[in-house]
Motif scaffolding. Structure first.
Motif, mmCIF file in Angstrom:
data_model
loop_
_atom_site.group_PDB
_atom_site.id
_atom_site.type_symbol
_atom_site.label_atom_id
_atom_site.label_comp_id
_atom_site.label_asym_id
_atom_site.label_seq_id
_atom_site.Cartn_x
_atom_site.Cartn_y
_atom_site.Cartn_z
ATOM 1 N N VAL A 81 0.845 -1.205 0.000
ATOM 2 C CA VAL A 81 0.000 0.000 0.000
ATOM 3 C C VAL A 81 0.873 1.245 0.000
ATOM 4 C CG1 VAL A 81 -1.671 1.331 1.332
ATOM 5 C CG2 VAL A 81 -1.919 -1.152 1.145
ATOM 6 N N LEU A 82 1.916 1.234 0.814
ATOM 7 C CA LEU A 82 2.795 2.389 0.908
ATOM 8 C C LEU A 82 3.590 2.579 -0.383
ATOM 9 C CD1 LEU A 82 4.043 1.916 4.578
ATOM 10 C CD2 LEU A 82 2.287 3.456 3.729
ATOM 11 N N HIS A 83 4.005 1.482 -0.997
ATOM 12 C CA HIS A 83 4.692 1.593 -2.284
ATOM 13 C C HIS A 83 3.758 2.199 -3.322
ATOM 14 C CE1 HIS A 83 8.531 -0.477 -1.566
ATOM 15 N NE2 HIS A 83 7.854 -1.224 -0.707
ATOM 16 N N HIS A 84 2.503 1.819 -3.270
ATOM 17 C CA HIS A 84 1.512 2.360 -4.201
ATOM 18 C C HIS A 84 1.370 3.870 -4.027
ATOM 19 C CE1 HIS A 84 -1.934 2.292 -6.879
ATOM 20 N NE2 HIS A 84 -2.654 2.936 -5.980
ATOM 21 N N LEU A 85 1.538 4.335 -2.790
ATOM 22 C CA LEU A 85 1.425 5.768 -2.506
ATOM 23 C C LEU A 85 2.715 6.526 -2.772
ATOM 24 C CD1 LEU A 85 -0.653 5.631 0.805
ATOM 25 C CD2 LEU A 85 -1.451 6.275 -1.474
ATOM 26 N N GLY A 86 3.782 5.811 -3.097
ATOM 27 C CA GLY A 86 5.021 6.492 -3.454
ATOM 28 C C GLY A 86 6.152 6.348 -2.469
ATOM 29 N N TRP A 87 5.906 5.694 -1.308
ATOM 30 C CA TRP A 87 6.992 5.478 -0.351
ATOM 31 C C TRP A 87 7.740 4.214 -0.751
ATOM 32 C CZ3 TRP A 87 2.381 7.248 2.265
ATOM 33 C CH2 TRP A 87 2.522 8.514 2.853
ATOM 34 N N THR A 88 8.968 4.381 -1.198
ATOM 35 C CA THR A 88 9.752 3.243 -1.674
ATOM 36 C C THR A 88 10.796 2.792 -0.661
ATOM 37 O OG1 THR A 88 11.276 4.774 -2.777
ATOM 38 C CG2 THR A 88 9.443 3.884 -4.082
ATOM 39 N N GLN A 89 11.025 3.581 0.377
ATOM 40 C CA GLN A 89 11.983 3.203 1.410
ATOM 41 C C GLN A 89 11.238 3.081 2.738
ATOM 42 O OE1 GLN A 89 15.222 5.987 1.436
ATOM 43 N NE2 GLN A 89 15.750 5.629 -0.703
ATOM 44 N N PHE A 90 10.739 1.905 2.988
ATOM 45 C CA PHE A 90 9.944 1.670 4.177
ATOM 46 C C PHE A 90 10.481 0.453 4.909
ATOM 47 C CE2 PHE A 90 6.365 -0.470 6.328
ATOM 48 C CZ PHE A 90 5.923 0.562 7.137
ATOM 49 N N ASP A 91 10.715 0.602 6.219
ATOM 50 C CA ASP A 91 11.150 -0.541 7.009
ATOM 51 C C ASP A 91 10.142 -0.791 8.127
ATOM 52 O OD1 ASP A 91 11.683 1.302 9.066
ATOM 53 O OD2 ASP A 91 13.725 1.608 8.358
ATOM 54 N N GLN A 92 10.427 -1.774 8.942
ATOM 55 C CA GLN A 92 9.496 -2.174 9.984
ATOM 56 C C GLN A 92 9.670 -1.380 11.270
ATOM 57 O OE1 GLN A 92 7.079 -4.397 9.414
ATOM 58 N NE2 GLN A 92 7.768 -4.542 7.305
ATOM 59 N N ASP A 93 10.637 -0.483 11.326
ATOM 60 C CA ASP A 93 10.884 0.290 12.537
ATOM 61 C C ASP A 93 9.769 1.290 12.786
ATOM 62 O OD1 ASP A 93 14.467 0.500 11.963
ATOM 63 O OD2 ASP A 93 13.253 -1.025 12.966
ATOM 64 N N HIS A 94 9.388 1.401 14.046
ATOM 65 C CA HIS A 94 8.344 2.337 14.460
ATOM 66 C C HIS A 94 9.002 3.661 14.821
ATOM 67 C CE1 HIS A 94 4.676 3.137 17.304
ATOM 68 N NE2 HIS A 94 4.867 4.087 16.405
ATOM 69 N N VAL A 95 8.644 4.719 14.147
ATOM 70 C CA VAL A 95 9.238 6.032 14.378
ATOM 71 C C VAL A 95 8.199 6.958 14.982
ATOM 72 C CG1 VAL A 95 10.364 8.023 13.308
ATOM 73 C CG2 VAL A 95 10.823 5.722 12.436
ATOM 74 N N VAL A 96 8.566 7.687 16.034
ATOM 75 C CA VAL A 96 7.665 8.654 16.653
ATOM 76 C C VAL A 96 8.318 10.030 16.609
ATOM 77 C CG1 VAL A 96 6.522 7.000 18.161
ATOM 78 C CG2 VAL A 96 8.626 8.098 18.927
ATOM 79 N N PRO A 97 7.524 11.120 16.528
ATOM 80 C CA PRO A 97 8.086 12.460 16.406
ATOM 81 C C PRO A 97 8.770 12.949 17.668
ATOM 82 C CG PRO A 97 5.706 12.577 16.642
ATOM 83 C CD PRO A 97 6.051 11.130 16.459
ATOM 84 N N SER A 98 8.392 12.433 18.816
ATOM 85 C CA SER A 98 9.030 12.836 20.072
ATOM 86 C C SER A 98 8.796 11.746 21.108
ATOM 87 C CB SER A 98 8.471 14.173 20.580
ATOM 88 O OG SER A 98 7.070 14.102 20.769
ATOM 89 N N GLY A 99 9.668 11.703 22.121
ATOM 90 C CA GLY A 99 9.547 10.673 23.133
ATOM 91 C C GLY A 99 10.018 9.321 22.628
ATOM 92 N N LYS A 100 9.692 8.273 23.346
ATOM 93 C CA LYS A 100 10.096 6.924 22.988
ATOM 94 C C LYS A 100 8.903 6.113 22.470
ATOM 95 C CE LYS A 100 13.720 6.771 26.533
ATOM 96 N NZ LYS A 100 14.243 6.044 27.729
ATOM 97 N N VAL A 101 9.216 5.101 21.711
ATOM 98 C CA VAL A 101 8.181 4.192 21.239
ATOM 99 C C VAL A 101 7.585 3.470 22.439
ATOM 100 C CG1 VAL A 101 7.687 2.140 19.867
ATOM 101 C CG2 VAL A 101 9.255 3.879 18.992
ATOM 102 N N GLN A 102 6.267 3.450 22.524
ATOM 103 C CA GLN A 102 5.596 2.802 23.637
ATOM 104 C C GLN A 102 4.615 1.752 23.137
ATOM 105 O OE1 GLN A 102 4.367 5.033 27.119
ATOM 106 N NE2 GLN A 102 4.989 6.936 26.143
#
Length: 272
Positions: A230-251
């Protein structure tokens, strides 16, 4: 989409970016309060072609910008020489959103806004936060019903709304099931006996379904990691399984494992 059309760090224009010449102190992410004219002006003079409505209900009038035929794709296009008096081409938008497990979303909102970005030394419990945030969200709804969407409107409180997806895509028409005080705390017994009956929720629910059925894509958040196509269809070609958050830690915001059974059951009954 050309790189220049994609914002590098945000996709929630606001403030002075408003097509109607908004004030510089207006918050980002409030595209849902813009008129059709403001959207048209913004898109005509800005290179970014991605917009996001974070804080407010989805406004039904913007679906008028959805291309429904090949004729619509040419709608408003002006092919003559461009001058200061040339007509502004009416934009055509693709509509994409994601839907998340309602309790995971609610728990995530609490930990982000109620804890991580809460300046108070004494952080509220989930149910203290819900009591306060629902009181403010009701003030937002009342002010919006009177036509005020900017001056002192507590729009950030909407992140704590129950039945969030229905509220969002029914243009904010689902009624509030609780009337807590500004500094109150929601009790489990109150949540478990919510007075919201079918005649209150059916029409907003149907409206939300109707609105989402007009979207080009509705993505269940929990499926993204396993369906990267789905993400490739939308144009994101560099996608990994890591969870990224804008601030703080992944919870871990999986409500099933983070709440007690009584808390989960009560909140699920309020958010079905």
């Amino acid at each position: 989409m050309p790189k220049i059309s994609v914002p590098s760090y945000y996709c929630m224009p606001g403030g002075a970016n408003r097509g109607g010449g908004g004030k510089g102190n207006e918050a980002d992410g409030r595209v849902g309060t813009w008129s059709k004219e403001e959207l048209t002006k913004y898109v005509s003079r800005k290179p970014h072609k991605i917009l996001s409505n974070e804080w407010d209900p989805f406004p039904p009038h913007v679906l008028d910008f959805q291309p429904k035929s090949r004729v619509d794709l040419r709608k408003g296009v002006y092919d003559g020489p461009k001058t200061s008096s040339s007509p502004i081409a009416e934009p055509m938008f693709l509509f994409i959103t994601s839907i998340r497990n309602p309790l995971d979303r609610l728990l995530s909102a609490y930990r982000f806004f109620g804890v991580l970005h809460n300046p108070s030394k004494q952080k509220p419990s989930l149910f203290q936060w819900l009591g306060r945030i629902h009181g403010r969200a009701q003030k937002y709804s009342e002010m919006r019903s009177r036509g005020n969407v900017w001056d002192g409107v507590p729009f950030r409180a909407n992140v704590g709304n129950f039945n969030f997806a229905i509220w969002k895509f029914s243009n904010g028409t689902i009624p509030f099931s609780l009337t807590p005080e500004e500094k109150g705390e929601i009790e489990l017994r109150d949540i478990s006996s919510l007075p919201l009956v079918e005649e209150d929720w059916r029409r907003p629910f149907e409206k939300a379904i109707e609105t989402l059925s007009n979207f080009h894509m509705v993505i269940p958040m929990e499926m993204l990691s396993d369906h990267t196509g789905v993400l490739h269809h939308l144009g994101w070609t560099q996608f990994d399984q890591d969870h990224v958050v804008p601030s703080g830690k992944v919870q871990n915001n999986a409500a099933m494992s983070q709440l007690t059974q009584n808390e989960y059951d009560a909140l699920w009954s309020a958010n079905w």
